[in-house]
Design an enzyme around this catalytic site. Structure first.
Site, PDB file in Angstrom:
ATOM      1  N   PRO A 199       3.520   3.747   2.484  1.00  0.00           N
ATOM      2  CA  PRO A 199       2.665   2.934   1.599  1.00  0.00           C
ATOM      3  C   PRO A 199       3.410   1.735   1.009  1.00  0.00           C
ATOM      4  CG  PRO A 199       2.578   5.270   1.000  1.00  0.00           C
ATOM      5  CD  PRO A 199       3.710   5.090   1.957  1.00  0.00           C
ATOM      6  N   GLU A 200       2.821   0.553   1.159  1.00  0.00           N
ATOM      7  CA  GLU A 200       3.359  -0.633   0.497  1.00  0.00           C
ATOM      8  C   GLU A 200       2.306  -1.085  -0.516  1.00  0.00           C
ATOM      9  OE1 GLU A 200       5.241  -3.434   3.175  1.00  0.00           O
ATOM     10  OE2 GLU A 200       5.861  -1.826   4.510  1.00  0.00           O
ATOM     11  N   ASN A 258       9.079  -2.284   3.835  1.00  0.00           N
ATOM     12  CA  ASN A 258       9.835  -2.629   5.032  1.00  0.00           C
ATOM     13  C   ASN A 258       8.989  -3.222   6.156  1.00  0.00           C
ATOM     14  OD1 ASN A 258      12.583  -2.674   5.714  1.00  0.00           O
ATOM     15  ND2 ASN A 258      12.209  -1.119   7.290  1.00  0.00           N
ATOM     16  N   ARG A 308      17.887  -0.567   6.210  1.00  0.00           N
ATOM     17  CA  ARG A 308      16.485  -0.534   6.636  1.00  0.00           C
ATOM     18  C   ARG A 308      16.348  -1.361   7.915  1.00  0.00           C
ATOM     19  NH1 ARG A 308      13.133   0.513   2.338  1.00  0.00           N
ATOM     20  NH2 ARG A 308      11.699   1.152   3.964  1.00  0.00           N
TER      21      ARG A 308
END
Ligand SMILES: [Zn+2]
Length: 286
Positions: A2-3, A170, A265
């Site tokens: 989730p962003e 990300n 990342r």
């Protein structure tokens, strides 16, 4: 994963499902929450509103109580009609908020706490959030100024810093930099104001494009259909994220992938479309 867009949609879905309603039952597997519920019961309080700030989800209850949750990688909120079968096992349940007509259930949320509005104001993670492109009060110049304060940090890592700009994770990190044609490893100090403006514009456009359709069905936290290319075909939704080795959708160059930053990342980019910025040449004195 989730962003900000996912959490924004989740907030809208929960708001529609339980906003304005009275809590009839509260349950949690988290002792930190049940202690508060034992002292000052949630039952009988009204859900005043549900909102997102960056990747934080805030549920405001009457009587000055705010439930803050953060999904990290795996957490999710679902909504169910009373009696409807859950789509995840009960052992994954962390929080249940019931009203007469809807049940909101949080599964495997790693971060959850009750706060007063005063405590929320003083909360390090929430209070220090940078401007949120999904907020009505978003100001691009504020985001740009915060980016410019990050010196020689790689632009990709700057975008993940929630104190600079809130809500980018990300996936959007790589997508936004491709959209703005900026190399992810460029130190922010080497980028022009126009380039930073382009990054903020693309971030705003991509994130807003992903909040239009509120989640339907029972899973409020649903980011599976995130897209930046504007195409609905599941295999064509994103420009570069998760596409290492596959041809760039613009120029055909194989997409590069590399671990980046203090948390290693994955970063995806096209080495041709997003070439390394040229170091400014010092004019020679003849
Ligand atoms: Zn390319």
């Amino acid at each position: 994963m989730p962003e900000g867009d996912t959490i924004h949609r989740t907030a809208a879905t929960l708001q529609r499902a339980i906003g304005g309603q009275v809590v009839t039952r509260f349950e949690s597997m988290l002792p930190k929450l049940t202690r508060v519920d034992a002292d000052a019961p949630l039952s009988g309080r009204t859900v005043e509103r549900v909102e997102s700030r960056g990747k934080h989800l805030l549920i405001w209850f009457s009587g000055d109580l705010v439930l803050r949750t953060h999904m990290r990688m795996n957490g999710s909120w679902h909504i169910y009609r009373p009696g409807e079968r859950w789509q995840r096992p009960r052992r994954d349940m962390r929080i249940v908020i019931e009203t007469a007509t809807m049940h909101a259930v949080a599964f495997t949320v790693p971060v959850a706490e009750f706060l007063t509005s005063r405590e929320l104001l003083d909360h390090d993670l929430v209070a220090e959030l940078g401007p949120d492109p999904l907020s009505d009060t978003f100001r691009a110049d504020d985001a740009i100024a915060r980016m410019q304060s990050q010196g020689d940090t790689d632009i990709a890592d700057v975008l993940l810093d929630q104190r600079v700009i809130a809500g980018i994770g990300n996936v959007f990190k790589s997508e936004v930099l491709f959209g703005a044609r900026i190399n992810p490893f460029a130190p922010v100090s080497q980028l022009t104001r126009e380039q930073l403006q382009a990054i903020v514009d693309v971030a705003t456009r991509f994130m807003r494009a992903n909040v239009g359709a509120a989640a339907s069905g029972s899973i409020a936290t649903y980011g599976g259909m995130r897209r930046t290319t504007g195409r609905a075909d599941p295999s064509a939704r994103l420009w570069v994220y998760g596409r290492g080795g596959q041809p760039c959708r613009r120029c055909g160059t194989p997409i590069s992938r590399q671990k980046q930053g203090p948390y290693a990342r994955s970063t995806y980019w096209c080495a041709r479309c997003q070439s390394v910025p040229k170091v400014q040449e010092v004019p020679r004195v003849p």
